[in-house]
Design a protein around this motif. Structure first.
Motif, PDB file in Angstrom:
ATOM      1  N   GLY A 269       0.792  -1.216   0.000  1.00  0.00           N
ATOM      2  CA  GLY A 269       0.000   0.000   0.000  1.00  0.00           C
ATOM      3  C   GLY A 269       0.826   1.268   0.000  1.00  0.00           C
ATOM      4  O   GLY A 269       2.063   1.243  -0.103  1.00  0.00           O
ATOM      5  N   PHE A 270       0.123   2.362   0.174  1.00  0.00           N
ATOM      6  CA  PHE A 270       0.714   3.702   0.142  1.00  0.00           C
ATOM      7  C   PHE A 270       0.155   4.486   1.317  1.00  0.00           C
ATOM      8  O   PHE A 270      -1.059   4.511   1.523  1.00  0.00           O
ATOM      9  N   ARG A 271       1.054   5.145   2.073  1.00  0.00           N
ATOM     10  CA  ARG A 271       0.624   5.895   3.259  1.00  0.00           C
ATOM     11  C   ARG A 271       0.983   7.363   3.091  1.00  0.00           C
ATOM     12  O   ARG A 271       2.112   7.711   2.721  1.00  0.00           O
ATOM     13  N   GLN A 272       0.012   8.226   3.413  1.00  0.00           N
ATOM     14  CA  GLN A 272       0.224   9.670   3.418  1.00  0.00           C
ATOM     15  C   GLN A 272       0.349  10.164   4.858  1.00  0.00           C
ATOM     16  O   GLN A 272      -0.545   9.945   5.677  1.00  0.00           O
ATOM     17  N   PHE A 281       5.662   3.887   1.343  1.00  0.00           N
ATOM     18  CA  PHE A 281       5.023   2.634   0.969  1.00  0.00           C
ATOM     19  C   PHE A 281       4.947   1.709   2.180  1.00  0.00           C
ATOM     20  O   PHE A 281       5.795   1.772   3.078  1.00  0.00           O
ATOM     21  N   VAL A 282       3.937   0.847   2.170  1.00  0.00           N
ATOM     22  CA  VAL A 282       3.803  -0.154   3.233  1.00  0.00           C
ATOM     23  C   VAL A 282       3.588  -1.519   2.575  1.00  0.00           C
ATOM     24  O   VAL A 282       2.935  -1.625   1.534  1.00  0.00           O
ATOM     25  N   VAL A 283       4.144  -2.549   3.135  1.00  0.00           N
ATOM     26  CA  VAL A 283       3.932  -3.926   2.683  1.00  0.00           C
ATOM     27  C   VAL A 283       3.727  -4.803   3.908  1.00  0.00           C
ATOM     28  O   VAL A 283       4.148  -4.440   5.018  1.00  0.00           O
ATOM     29  N   GLY A 284       3.098  -5.937   3.698  1.00  0.00           N
ATOM     30  CA  GLY A 284       2.884  -6.844   4.812  1.00  0.00           C
ATOM     31  C   GLY A 284       2.416  -8.200   4.326  1.00  0.00           C
ATOM     32  O   GLY A 284       2.002  -8.365   3.168  1.00  0.00           O
TER      33      GLY A 284
END
Length: 415
Positions: A269-272, A281-284
């Protein structure tokens, strides 16, 4: 199944003949009856819908899991620096489950097996209806044949009653002879009415398979034709269904085994970060841990069900073998009776009646002996019809168990 050859000259040997004008426009053949029933039977339509449902589920089983879109908003609506939305963090995540261990392949294989079983069930539904209609049709044929016997007996009874009346008026027989023959004539008239009513009821029962009325005449020629159906080397549809259900149960085991392997869920995903006007960016990934539950109970249950289905196949084969052996012996015994009545018993009874009538007119026999001869002929014809009905019922049941029922059988057999 090997049956004896068709009887040659059965009608000439004393079999009950079809009515004059039987080829009327409303003549119903066996093929016609089956076609009408198939067109309107809700059970066949229901089986077809069941097949379509199984085919749709098979298409569904091949689809992958859908991805998920998640929107998460954090750090807003609080107090101090996070009292509004300026310091909020927004995260947009796309996640996808990955099926490991062959889940989708096992699921699709099971759905295909279920579709195959549903297809066989749909065919069996049609075969069951054809068998039921054939049995009702031969019942109606037998009832019409009995009407013909009763009418023939009535004609002979009328002629004999006139002969007795002449002899009584000539004082060559006692008055008791006229009374007894008149009583026998009345019984015969009642028998014609009774058999006609039964024939009407049999036709109404047959017409109920397509929701119609019994206002038709029954084709009776094929009732006296004992030619066997064409041989069918295909496997029994009942066995085919049992084997399909066995295969489906085995495919269910593979589904439960595939469930032992955890299916990971991968996210990106993408975090603001609005508070500092930055982004990242976020991954999991999440993986179920098979510590307490390894699906062992479901696997054991599926294996037991597969074993049950395997035993069911063996049991159905034995049951079918018993049914075929019994029906074959029943058909062969009935065929032997039919041949004996056609070639020996009925011709001999007809000669005995003809000779008795001639001897009676010349004063050589009493009216009692003529009545006995007439009763013997009638009984022989009725037993022949009973044997024919037994033969055709057994033959239709055999054809159903071997999947050999055909809507065009009556036309083919009559040729």
């Amino acid at each position: 199944m090997l049956f004896c050859a068709a009887l040659i000259g059965l009608a000439a040997a004393g079999a009950v003949k079809a009515q004059p004008g039987e080829r009327a426009s409303n003549l119903l053949t066996r093929g016609d009856a089956i076609a009408r029933a198939l067109e309107s039977d809700p059970g066949v339509a229901a089986a077809g819908e069941g097949l379509r449902a199984a085919e749709a589920l098979a298409r569904q089983a091949r689809l992958r899991p859908n991805p998920s879109l998640e929107v998460q908003l954090e750090d807003f609506g609080g107090s101090g620096p996070v009292s509004g939305f300026d310091g909020a963090q927004a995260t947009y995540t796309l996640s996808q489950e990955f099926e490991l261990g062959g889940d989708r392949h096992a699921r699709a294989n099971f759905a295909d097996r279920e579709t195959g079983a549903a297809r066989i069930r749909a065919g069996l539904s049609e075969l069951d209806l054809r068998e039921a209609v054939e049995l009702a049709f031969v019942e109606a044929q037998a009832a019409e044949a009995l009407v013909t016997v009763a009418q023939s007996r009535l004609e002979v009874a009328k002629d004999f009653s006139a002969a007795v009346d002449r002899r009584v008026r000539a004082a060559r027989d006692p008055e008791a002879a006229r009374a007894r023959v008149s009583a026998r004539l009345a019984e015969t008239e009642i028998e014609v009415e009774t058999t006609s009513a039964r024939a009407g009821a049999a036709k109404a029962a047959l017409a109920s398979y397509w929701g119609g009325a019994g206002d038709f005449s029954i084709e009776t020629t094929t009732f006296f034709n004992t030619a066997p159906r064409d041989a069918n080397n295909n496997a029994s549809p009942d066995i085919a269904l049992a084997e399909a259900e066995r295969d489906s149960a085995a495919a269910r085991v593979e589904i439960e085994r595939a469930k032992r392997v955890p299916d990971p869920d991968v996210r990106a995903g993408f975090r603001q970060l609005r508070g500092i006007d930055e982004s990242a960016f976020v991954v999991g990934v999440s993986v179920p841990l098979p510590i307490w539950n390894r699906n062992s109970g479901a696997i054991a249950a599926a294996k037991a069900d597969a074993n049950r289905a395997e035993y069911a196949v063996a049991a159905r084969k034995r049951e079918l073998a018993r049914e075929i052996a019994y029906l074959t012996s029943q058909a062969e015994a009935a065929h032997a009776q039919i041949k004996a009545y056609a070639e020996r018993i009925i011709p001999a009874s007809e000669r005995a009646l003809s000779q008795s009538l001639g001897a009676y007119r010349q004063g050589g026999l009493s009216y009692i002996e003529v009545l006995d001869a007439q009763a013997s002929l009638t009984e022989a014809k009725m037993r022949q019809i009973s044997a024919l009905l037994t033969y055709h019922r057994a033959e239709a049941k055999l054809a159903r168990r071997m999947g050999a029922l055909s809507p065009d059988y009556s036309q083919e057999n009559s040729q």
